[in-house]
Design a protein around this motif. Structure first.
Motif, PDB file in Angstrom:
ATOM      1  N   VAL A 182       0.840  -1.200   0.000  1.00  0.00           N
ATOM      2  CA  VAL A 182       0.000   0.000   0.000  1.00  0.00           C
ATOM      3  C   VAL A 182       0.875   1.249   0.000  1.00  0.00           C
ATOM      4  O   VAL A 182       2.065   1.204   0.341  1.00  0.00           O
ATOM      5  CB  VAL A 182      -0.944   0.033   1.225  1.00  0.00           C
ATOM      6  CG1 VAL A 182      -1.937  -1.107   1.175  1.00  0.00           C
ATOM      7  CG2 VAL A 182      -0.142   0.012   2.522  1.00  0.00           C
ATOM      8  N   ALA A 183       0.263   2.379  -0.380  1.00  0.00           N
ATOM      9  CA  ALA A 183       0.966   3.659  -0.353  1.00  0.00           C
ATOM     10  C   ALA A 183       1.197   4.090   1.089  1.00  0.00           C
ATOM     11  O   ALA A 183       0.340   3.903   1.955  1.00  0.00           O
ATOM     12  CB  ALA A 183       0.162   4.716  -1.099  1.00  0.00           C
ATOM     13  N   LEU A 184       2.365   4.658   1.327  1.00  0.00           N
ATOM     14  CA  LEU A 184       2.637   5.215   2.646  1.00  0.00           C
ATOM     15  C   LEU A 184       1.643   6.325   2.962  1.00  0.00           C
ATOM     16  O   LEU A 184       1.285   7.129   2.097  1.00  0.00           O
ATOM     17  CB  LEU A 184       4.049   5.807   2.688  1.00  0.00           C
ATOM     18  CG  LEU A 184       5.226   4.844   2.829  1.00  0.00           C
ATOM     19  CD1 LEU A 184       6.531   5.606   2.656  1.00  0.00           C
ATOM     20  CD2 LEU A 184       5.199   4.147   4.179  1.00  0.00           C
ATOM     21  N   LYS A 185       1.211   6.370   4.197  1.00  0.00           N
ATOM     22  CA  LYS A 185       0.349   7.473   4.606  1.00  0.00           C
ATOM     23  C   LYS A 185       1.177   8.755   4.701  1.00  0.00           C
ATOM     24  O   LYS A 185       2.183   8.782   5.416  1.00  0.00           O
ATOM     25  CB  LYS A 185      -0.283   7.188   5.970  1.00  0.00           C
ATOM     26  CG  LYS A 185      -1.375   6.147   5.973  1.00  0.00           C
ATOM     27  CD  LYS A 185      -2.002   6.070   7.362  1.00  0.00           C
ATOM     28  CE  LYS A 185      -3.191   5.134   7.389  1.00  0.00           C
ATOM     29  NZ  LYS A 185      -3.876   5.128   8.701  1.00  0.00           N
ATOM     30  N   PRO A 186       0.781   9.818   4.002  1.00  0.00           N
ATOM     31  CA  PRO A 186       1.508  11.080   4.154  1.00  0.00           C
ATOM     32  C   PRO A 186       1.417  11.575   5.593  1.00  0.00           C
ATOM     33  O   PRO A 186       0.348  11.565   6.205  1.00  0.00           O
ATOM     34  CB  PRO A 186       0.780  12.019   3.195  1.00  0.00           C
ATOM     35  CG  PRO A 186       0.063  11.132   2.239  1.00  0.00           C
ATOM     36  CD  PRO A 186      -0.301   9.909   3.003  1.00  0.00           C
ATOM     37  N   LYS A 187       2.552  12.015   6.123  1.00  0.00           N
ATOM     38  CA  LYS A 187       2.582  12.547   7.479  1.00  0.00           C
ATOM     39  C   LYS A 187       2.418  14.066   7.424  1.00  0.00           C
ATOM     40  O   LYS A 187       3.184  14.754   6.747  1.00  0.00           O
ATOM     41  CB  LYS A 187       3.893  12.178   8.167  1.00  0.00           C
ATOM     42  CG  LYS A 187       4.025  10.678   8.433  1.00  0.00           C
ATOM     43  CD  LYS A 187       5.250  10.374   9.260  1.00  0.00           C
ATOM     44  CE  LYS A 187       5.300   8.894   9.644  1.00  0.00           C
ATOM     45  NZ  LYS A 187       6.481   8.584  10.497  1.00  0.00           N
ATOM     46  N   VAL A 188       1.422  14.547   8.137  1.00  0.00           N
ATOM     47  CA  VAL A 188       1.074  15.968   8.076  1.00  0.00           C
ATOM     48  C   VAL A 188       1.183  16.588   9.468  1.00  0.00           C
ATOM     49  O   VAL A 188       0.517  16.136  10.405  1.00  0.00           O
ATOM     50  CB  VAL A 188      -0.348  16.166   7.518  1.00  0.00           C
ATOM     51  CG1 VAL A 188      -0.687  17.651   7.433  1.00  0.00           C
ATOM     52  CG2 VAL A 188      -0.485  15.503   6.143  1.00  0.00           C
ATOM     53  N   ALA A 189       2.022  17.606   9.589  1.00  0.00           N
ATOM     54  CA  ALA A 189       2.163  18.337  10.853  1.00  0.00           C
ATOM     55  C   ALA A 189       1.205  19.524  10.860  1.00  0.00           C
ATOM     56  O   ALA A 189       1.113  20.260   9.879  1.00  0.00           O
ATOM     57  CB  ALA A 189       3.598  18.824  11.013  1.00  0.00           C
ATOM     58  N   ALA A 248       9.206  20.321  12.645  1.00  0.00           N
ATOM     59  CA  ALA A 248       8.153  19.489  12.047  1.00  0.00           C
ATOM     60  C   ALA A 248       8.526  19.027  10.650  1.00  0.00           C
ATOM     61  O   ALA A 248       8.168  17.916  10.227  1.00  0.00           O
ATOM     62  CB  ALA A 248       6.848  20.282  12.005  1.00  0.00           C
ATOM     63  N   ALA A 249       9.257  19.856   9.917  1.00  0.00           N
ATOM     64  CA  ALA A 249       9.604  19.527   8.539  1.00  0.00           C
ATOM     65  C   ALA A 249      10.513  18.311   8.440  1.00  0.00           C
ATOM     66  O   ALA A 249      10.547  17.642   7.397  1.00  0.00           O
ATOM     67  CB  ALA A 249      10.280  20.725   7.880  1.00  0.00           C
ATOM     68  N   GLN A 250      11.245  18.001   9.495  1.00  0.00           N
ATOM     69  CA  GLN A 250      12.197  16.892   9.417  1.00  0.00           C
ATOM     70  C   GLN A 250      11.508  15.527   9.396  1.00  0.00           C
ATOM     71  O   GLN A 250      12.066  14.559   8.881  1.00  0.00           O
ATOM     72  CB  GLN A 250      13.181  16.948  10.596  1.00  0.00           C
ATOM     73  CG  GLN A 250      13.808  18.307  10.848  1.00  0.00           C
ATOM     74  CD  GLN A 250      14.259  19.004   9.576  1.00  0.00           C
ATOM     75  OE1 GLN A 250      14.899  18.398   8.718  1.00  0.00           O
ATOM     76  NE2 GLN A 250      13.922  20.280   9.456  1.00  0.00           N
ATOM     77  N   THR A 251      10.312  15.443   9.946  1.00  0.00           N
ATOM     78  CA  THR A 251       9.659  14.132  10.088  1.00  0.00           C
ATOM     79  C   THR A 251       8.290  14.068   9.426  1.00  0.00           C
ATOM     80  O   THR A 251       7.552  13.111   9.641  1.00  0.00           O
ATOM     81  CB  THR A 251       9.508  13.786  11.583  1.00  0.00           C
ATOM     82  OG1 THR A 251       8.847  14.870  12.251  1.00  0.00           O
ATOM     83  CG2 THR A 251      10.867  13.549  12.224  1.00  0.00           C
ATOM     84  N   HIS A 252       7.969  15.097   8.643  1.00  0.00           N
ATOM     85  CA  HIS A 252       6.650  15.123   8.011  1.00  0.00           C
ATOM     86  C   HIS A 252       6.765  15.436   6.525  1.00  0.00           C
ATOM     87  O   HIS A 252       7.801  15.929   6.064  1.00  0.00           O
ATOM     88  CB  HIS A 252       5.744  16.152   8.703  1.00  0.00           C
ATOM     89  CG  HIS A 252       5.374  15.773  10.104  1.00  0.00           C
ATOM     90  ND1 HIS A 252       6.199  16.036  11.186  1.00  0.00           N
ATOM     91  CD2 HIS A 252       4.284  15.131  10.609  1.00  0.00           C
ATOM     92  CE1 HIS A 252       5.632  15.575  12.289  1.00  0.00           C
ATOM     93  NE2 HIS A 252       4.468  15.026  11.974  1.00  0.00           N
ATOM     94  N   LYS A 310      15.113  17.437  -1.012  1.00  0.00           N
ATOM     95  CA  LYS A 310      14.942  17.702   0.412  1.00  0.00           C
ATOM     96  C   LYS A 310      14.166  18.986   0.649  1.00  0.00           C
ATOM     97  O   LYS A 310      14.635  19.931   1.275  1.00  0.00           O
ATOM     98  CB  LYS A 310      16.298  17.708   1.102  1.00  0.00           C
ATOM     99  CG  LYS A 310      16.932  16.316   1.064  1.00  0.00           C
ATOM    100  CD  LYS A 310      18.218  16.234   1.814  1.00  0.00           C
ATOM    101  CE  LYS A 310      18.768  14.806   1.751  1.00  0.00           C
ATOM    102  NZ  LYS A 310      20.056  14.661   2.449  1.00  0.00           N
ATOM    103  N   ARG A 311      12.956  19.003   0.123  1.00  0.00           N
ATOM    104  CA  ARG A 311      12.006  20.078   0.366  1.00  0.00           C
ATOM    105  C   ARG A 311      10.646  19.461   0.640  1.00  0.00           C
ATOM    106  O   ARG A 311      10.352  18.363   0.171  1.00  0.00           O
ATOM    107  CB  ARG A 311      11.909  21.000  -0.850  1.00  0.00           C
ATOM    108  CG  ARG A 311      13.040  22.001  -0.976  1.00  0.00           C
ATOM    109  CD  ARG A 311      12.851  22.865  -2.196  1.00  0.00           C
ATOM    110  NE  ARG A 311      13.145  22.130  -3.431  1.00  0.00           N
ATOM    111  CZ  ARG A 311      12.787  22.534  -4.639  1.00  0.00           C
ATOM    112  NH1 ARG A 311      12.063  23.646  -4.782  1.00  0.00           N
ATOM    113  NH2 ARG A 311      13.109  21.846  -5.708  1.00  0.00           N
ATOM    114  N   ILE A 312       9.832  20.157   1.384  1.00  0.00           N
ATOM    115  CA  ILE A 312       8.451  19.709   1.577  1.00  0.00           C
ATOM    116  C   ILE A 312       7.537  20.920   1.443  1.00  0.00           C
ATOM    117  O   ILE A 312       7.966  22.059   1.667  1.00  0.00           O
ATOM    118  CB  ILE A 312       8.225  19.013   2.939  1.00  0.00           C
ATOM    119  CG1 ILE A 312       8.315  20.016   4.092  1.00  0.00           C
ATOM    120  CG2 ILE A 312       9.162  17.856   3.147  1.00  0.00           C
ATOM    121  CD1 ILE A 312       7.713  19.484   5.382  1.00  0.00           C
ATOM    122  N   PRO A 313       6.272  20.719   1.086  1.00  0.00           N
ATOM    123  CA  PRO A 313       5.338  21.842   0.982  1.00  0.00           C
ATOM    124  C   PRO A 313       4.880  22.308   2.351  1.00  0.00           C
ATOM    125  O   PRO A 313       4.820  21.536   3.313  1.00  0.00           O
ATOM    126  CB  PRO A 313       4.172  21.258   0.186  1.00  0.00           C
ATOM    127  CG  PRO A 313       4.235  19.791   0.445  1.00  0.00           C
ATOM    128  CD  PRO A 313       5.686  19.449   0.640  1.00  0.00           C
TER     129      PRO A 313
END
Length: 660
Positions: A182-189, A248-252, A310-313
Motif C-alpha cells: 500500500v501507499a505510505l500514509k503522508p505525514k502531516v504536521a 516538524a519539517a524533518q519528520t513530516h 529535500k524540500r516539503i510543501p
C-alpha cells in the motif's frame, strides 16, 4: 493596493504548488510499504495491482447439501418414472463446500431425493442411504461452484490506487495473499499559532480563543488517508515559530501552519516561509480562505525517501475556522490523493434553485454554505451564515454552492451548482423550514431525527417564511405575525402573502416575549419606555421578523418613534443572536424570548405573550414526509421536553388554527 504578495486565481495557485512539487520530485506516490492483511488495512490505498495467486474456489465445490453424481445418470427421471442410484459408485453425499468426487459433475439437493434403505423403503438416515430415488433430471454443473467461479489464478483482483473496503479485504484473502503493498500514509504536521489561543478545556477569560482548528484539520487529514500530528500551540514569536516549523519539517511530508495569514501586525506565516524556503503564493482569489499561503521549505535532516528532493510543501492556513477547513478541502485533498495514488475525492453535484439573493466578489471563487431540501419537484439551496468564523455553518450545511469568479452575485430563483455533503436519499427525507426562529425547532429537529427525518431550517423572519411558501421554496414556515387590527396571529398575513394557496396552520407553542438584559439589569430597563433613554443601547430583530412586528405594534400603541431608540436599526436574525449581543456588551437589551435569555444566563423582563404557529401548504401537510411531525405534536415526551424550556406554554401545541 493589495496587501498580499499576489491575489491570484485558484487555478493558478494550484498550478504553482503543483509545479513546485514536480520540481522537487514530490508530485507522485511518496512511498510504498507492505502491511498485514487484516482489518487495519481498511481505507489504505493499493500501491500496486493485486493479482490472484490462487483460484477461488480452488476445486469444484458443492454449493448445496446433497448428493454428488453424474448428471447423465439422471437422464429421463420424471415423477412417474424415477431413477434409482446406488451410493458409492453412482452417488456420494456432500455438504456445502465439500469437494466433488473427480467423477461427479453435478449435485442434487438433499430435499430433492428420496433416501432408501436395503429394503427400498424411505429411511430416516437421509445422509446415509443405500440408494437414492430421483424424480427429476439435473443439468451438468448444477449446484456446483466450479474451480475459479469467483477468482481465477493470475486475474486482476484490484488495481493500484484503490481505497480498500471491507469486501476488498475478503477478495484479497480469497486470492491467496497475506500481505498488501500500500501507499505510505503522508505525514502531516499541524501547527496552531497565536498568543490569543488556549487549549480545549481551558478556563476562558476575555480575549481567549479556544484552539480547535487543529482538531478539525487533523480529522480532515485522517479522513483523507493521511497521518496527522497536532503540535502544541506556539505563541506569536517569529523565532519560536521558525524553530517549530523547521522541527516538524524533518519528520513530516507536509506542514499546515495555522495562523493569522492576513497582513496583521502579528502575522509571521509568510515571513517564516520566506526564511525557511520559498514563498509561492500569498493570497488566493477564493472565499472563504482568501489569505492562503503556499510554499516549500527545506528539509535539513534525514528524509523518508532518499530519491526525493529535500524540500516539503507548507500551507499557511487562515485562522478563521471555516476558512481553515475549506482551505484543507481545496488544497490538501488533491495533494494527499496524489501522494496516495488515488483519485481526488469529488462530492456529488446537483443543480439547485437559490432561495434568496447572493452578492459575491466578482474576482473570487466564492464557496457558499447552503442548506438543501427538495420541495415538490424543486431542489432548493438556502444560503447559511457566511461568516468565516461560524463553524456551525459547516455543521448545518448540506453542501457548498460555488459562485465562480467573474460573477458578482445571483438572484433568488437562479440555478446554482451545489456540491453535496449529503446523499440525495437524505435530502429526500429533509423537511425544509424557512421562517421565524424559535428554539423549539432545535428540539423538533432532534425528535424528527429519531423518526428518520431531517429538519433543515433557515431563519429569515416570519414574513420571509410566508414569501418562501408562496414561491414553493419550503415545506413549512414558523410564524408569529401579530395583526394590529384585531390582535390575531398570522391569518391575515397568510391571506396577504399566500393568496389562493390552501394551508394548514398548526399552533406549536405559546411563548413569552420580553426584554433580554444583562444579569442584575444594570440599566434598570423595565418597559418599552426605557428604550428611549439615551444611555440604553437596544438590539433589534430584522425587518419582517414577527418579533419586530410585535415591537412596532406596541411602540405605535405607546406613541413612541423608532428614531427615539438607540440601536433600533441594529439587527439580528435569531433570538439567540439578540441574547449574544446583550451578553457580549454590544447592546444593553433586546426584545426576545425567555428561553434565549436563559440559554446565555441573562435576565428577562416579561412583557407580552404570543402564539408561534407552523404554516404548512395543504399538499405538504398531507404528505408522508411530514407525517412524523404531526405525530410529535401529540407526543407527551416531546411536549414535556418543550415545557421544560423557560417561557413556553405547550397547551396550544397541535391545535388547528386554520385549515383550508
Amino acid at each position: 493596493m493589495s496587501v498580499y504578495l499576489h491575489d491570484i486565481p485558484l487555478s493558478q495557485a494550484r498550478a504553482r504548488l503543483r509545479e513546485a512539487l514536480q520540481d522537487a520530485n514530490l508530485w507522485r506516490v511518496l512511498g510504498v510499504e507492505s502491511i498485514p492483511l487484516d482489518e487495519n488495512a481498511l481505507g489504505r490505498v493499493t500501491a500496486e495491482p493485486i493479482w490472484a495467486e490462487i483460484s477461488s474456489p480452488h476445486y469444484h465445490a458443492s454449493a448445496m447439501d446433497g448428493f454428488a453424481l453424474r448428471a447423465i445418470s439422471t437422464h429421463g427421471a420424471m415423477p412417474s418414472v424415477p431413477v434409482t442410484l446406488y451410493i458409492g459408485p453412482e452417488a456420494q453425499y456432500v455438504d456445502t463446500g465439500d469437494p466433488l468426487p473427480e467423477w461427479a459433475n453435478a449435485v442434487i439437493p438433499i430435499e430433492n431425493v428420496e433416501s432408501l434403505d436395503e429394503n427400498d423403503q424411505i429411511t430416516k438416515e437421509i445422509r446415509k442411504p443405500r440408494t437414492i430415488r430421483i424424480r427429476a433430471a439435473v443439468a451438468p454443473w448444477s449446484h456446483v461452484r466450479p474451480l475459479g467461479e469467483d477468482i481465477v489464478a493470475t486475474q486482476l483482483v484490484l488495481p493500484a490506487g484503490h481505497s480498500l473496503r471491507p469486501a476488498d479485504l475478503g477478495a484479497i484473502a480469497a486470492s491467496g495473499h497475506q500481505t498488501i503493498r500500500v501507499a505510505l500514509k503522508p505525514k502531516v504536521a499541524i501547527l496552531p499559532t497565536g498568543t490569543e489561543l488556549v487549549p480545549i478545556g481551558s478556563k476562558l477569560k476575555s480575549g481567549d480563543i479556544l484552539e480547535y482548528n487543529s482538531l478539525v484539520l487533523a480529522a480532515q487529514i485522517k479522513q483523507m488517508g493521511g497521518e496527522p500530528t497536532r503540535y502544541p500551540i506556539t505563541k506569536d514569536d517569529f523565532d519560536l515559530i521558525c524553530e517549530r516549523v523547521s522541527e516538524a519539517a524533518q519528520t513530516h511530508d507536509l506542514v499546515l501552519l495555522n495562523a493569522g495569514s492576513s497582513a496583521g501586525a502579528e502575522d509571521f506565516s509568510s515571513k517564516v516561509v520566506e526564511k525557511l524556503g520559498t514563498l509561492l503564493v500569498h493570497g488566493v482569489a477564493v472565499r472563504p480562505g482568501h489569505p492562503v499561503i503556499l510554499g516549500t521549505i527545506d528539509k535539513k535532516l534525514g528524509i523518508r525517501d532518499e530519491n526525493a528532493d529535500k524540500r516539503i510543501p507548507i500551507i499557511g492556513v487562515p485562522g478563521y475556522p471555516v476558512s481553515a477547513a475549506l482551505t484543507v478541502d481545496i488544497f490538501v485533498e488533491a495533494l494527499i490523493a496524489k501522494w496516495l495514488g488515488r483519485p481526488p475525492l469529488e462530492l456529488p453535484t446537483e443543480m439547485a434553485t437559490l432561495t434568496r439573493k447572493l452578492v459575491s466578489p466578482a474576482g473570487d471563487d466564492d464557496y457558499v454554505r447552503v442548506a438543501v431540501g427538495k420541495v415538490g419537484d424543486k431542489l432548493l439551496a438556502a444560503p447559511l451564515s457566511r461568516g468565516a468564523g461560524v463553524i456551525t455553518s459547516l455543521v448545518q450545511a448540506d453542501g457548498l454552492a460555488l459562485i465562480p469568479s467573474g460573477v458578482q452575485g445571483m438572484e433568488a430563483g437562479e440555478s446554482v451548482k451545489v456540491h453535496l455533503y449529503r446523499s440525495r436519499a437524505q435530502i429526500e427525507k429533509t423537511i425544509f423550514c424557512i421562517g421565524s426562529h424559535d428554539m423549539t425547532l432545535d428540539l423538533l429537529a432532534q425528535f424528527l431525527a429519531e423518526h428518520d427525518r431531517r429538519l433543515a431550517s433557515a431563519n429569515v423572519g416570519s414574513q420571509g417564511g410566508l414569501v418562501a411558501l408562496r414561491r414553493g421554496e419550503a415545506h413549512m414556515a414558523g410564524s408569529h405575525l401579530l395583526d394590529p387590527n384585531d390582535g390575531s396571529y398570522n391569518i391575515s398575513y397568510i391571506r396577504q402573502y399566500m393568496p389562493n394557496i390552501p394551508v394548514k396552520v398548526v399552533a406549536l407553542v405559546g411563548r413569552d416575549q420580553g426584554l433580554i438584559v444583562k444579569q442584575g439589569n444594570p440599566k434598570g430597563v423595565k418597559s418599552l419606555e426605557d428604550l428611549s433613554r439615551r444611555e440604553v443601547q437596544f438590539v433589534n430583530r430584522q425587518r419582517g421578523a414577527g418579533t419586530r412586528v410585535l415591537l412596532d405594534y406596541h411602540l405605535n400603541l405607546k406613541g413612541m418613534s423608532a428614531e427615539s431608540i438607540s440601536g433600533y436599526t441594529q439587527e439580528e436574525y435569531t433570538h439567540l443572536g439578540v441574547a449574544a449581543a446583550v451578553a457580549s456588551g454590544r447592546a444593553d437589551c433586546g426584545l426576545g424570548i425567555a428561553a434565549a435569555a436563559q440559554a446565555l444566563d441573562l435576565d428577562f423582563v416579561p412583557l407580552f405573550q404570543e402564539r408561534y404557529d407552523l404554516v404548512i401548504p395543504k399538499g405538504f401537510a398531507e404528505s408522508e414526509l411530514l407525517a412524523p411531525l404531526f405525530d410529535l405534536l401529540t407526543d407527551p415526551v416531546f411536549r414535556n421536553s418543550v415545557s421544560k424550556l423557560t417561557g413556553y406554554d405547550v397547551n396550544v401545541m397541535g391545535r388547528i388554527i386554520l385549515e383550508d
